[in-house]
Design a protein around this motif. Sequence first.
Motif, PDB file in Angstrom:
ATOM      1  N   PRO A   1       0.808  -1.223   0.000  1.00 22.38           N
ATOM      2  CA  PRO A   1       0.000   0.000   0.000  1.00 22.38           C
ATOM      3  C   PRO A   1       0.841   1.272   0.000  1.00 22.38           C
ATOM      4  O   PRO A   1       0.470   2.271  -0.636  1.00 22.38           O
ATOM      5  N   LEU A   2       1.970   1.269   0.695  1.00 19.88           N
ATOM      6  CA  LEU A   2       2.807   2.467   0.758  1.00 19.88           C
ATOM      7  C   LEU A   2       3.583   2.685  -0.529  1.00 19.88           C
ATOM      8  O   LEU A   2       3.924   3.822  -0.876  1.00 19.88           O
ATOM      9  N   ARG A   3       3.870   1.603  -1.244  1.00 19.16           N
ATOM     10  CA  ARG A   3       4.691   1.713  -2.449  1.00 19.16           C
ATOM     11  C   ARG A   3       4.031   2.594  -3.506  1.00 19.16           C
ATOM     12  O   ARG A   3       4.714   3.256  -4.295  1.00 19.16           O
ATOM     13  N   GLY A   4       2.713   2.628  -3.524  1.00 19.88           N
ATOM     14  CA  GLY A   4       2.022   3.398  -4.550  1.00 19.88           C
ATOM     15  C   GLY A   4       1.791   4.860  -4.200  1.00 19.88           C
ATOM     16  O   GLY A   4       1.262   5.613  -5.029  1.00 19.88           O
ATOM     17  N   ARG A   5       2.207   5.294  -3.020  1.00 20.74           N
ATOM     18  CA  ARG A   5       1.974   6.678  -2.618  1.00 20.74           C
ATOM     19  C   ARG A   5       3.043   7.604  -3.180  1.00 20.74           C
ATOM     20  O   ARG A   5       4.212   7.229  -3.306  1.00 20.74           O
ATOM     21  N   THR A   6       2.633   8.824  -3.496  1.00 20.84           N
ATOM     22  CA  THR A   6       3.569   9.806  -4.065  1.00 20.84           C
ATOM     23  C   THR A   6       4.055  10.817  -3.032  1.00 20.84           C
ATOM     24  O   THR A   6       5.012  11.552  -3.295  1.00 20.84           O
TER      25      THR A   6
END
Length: 307
Positions: free
Chosen positions: A46-51
């Motif tokens: 989930p965190l990998r896709g945050r900008t």
Amino acid sequence: PFYRGRPPAFARVRYVVVPDDRERLAMVLGGRAQAADRVPPGEIEPLRGRTDVRLVTRPSLRILFLVLRPDRAPFSDPRVREAIDLALDRDRLVQRALGGQGQPASQVVPAAVVGHDADLLVTRPDPERARALLAAAGLKPGSELRLDGTNNRYVGDAELLDEVARQLGGVGLRVRVQALDKGAFFRLVEAERSDFYLLGWLCESGSASDVLGSLLHSRQPGGLGAYNTLGLADDELDRLIEAAESSTLPDQRALQLRRAVRRVHQLRVTLPLVQPNQAVLLSRRLAWDPPTQLFLRAEHMRPAAGK
């Protein structure tokens, strides 16, 4: 002003110990902190896709393994140690305990460490043979074992204990898990009051001699084997470790370390399970030159350009 390295980028650095995983991450996500380590496996994707934040991940140099005391029954029988090894499915351990964030381990050190033997393969599960070995050793279905470990030392440690117990149940062993606070666990192990436990080892020097000399050499007063808590005393292994320690030639030292790692593999007193991934969450306001082990050290950090 007289520090030997480059000038520090910050006048003040504050470290805060936050045991709760979600709160630790929330501090970075909410702007109350700029970096947080020990990102739980289930939060990585989930965190990998945050900008608005940056996630840094890589395989750890730490291997998590089971310790089986060869000087105490039932683990003094090599058939029992082999059976437990064959009962375990390392791929499932990675998936179920680490959420896929890791790799199955073939030996007590990872590939990046000097002494790793590339010819040693991950043990493939063979429950049928495991049950046969247990029967030959006199362990009847329903035999009970206690598995000790931590619930707050390694990422996914409690989950790993539960999954190991579940898998051993598949070959007829009834495993009672005792997951302890790390302080209580290490006191238990150091007092030699555990016969079967989960341990992790990080070779910070990049050499297998860290774990071989400290944990797996027989105890020598004030010297090798200082952390040998498994009652191991194997003359051949001692000889190989000592040959590596005394060698001044890098290639010869590496060869002796590989031989020692292979001997540990043969003894099955430590059963390698997984090599977890490690992950750190960073604010975009922070630039970081991460070291191999992703240790959070201020000298590696500076404000991001334009921040």
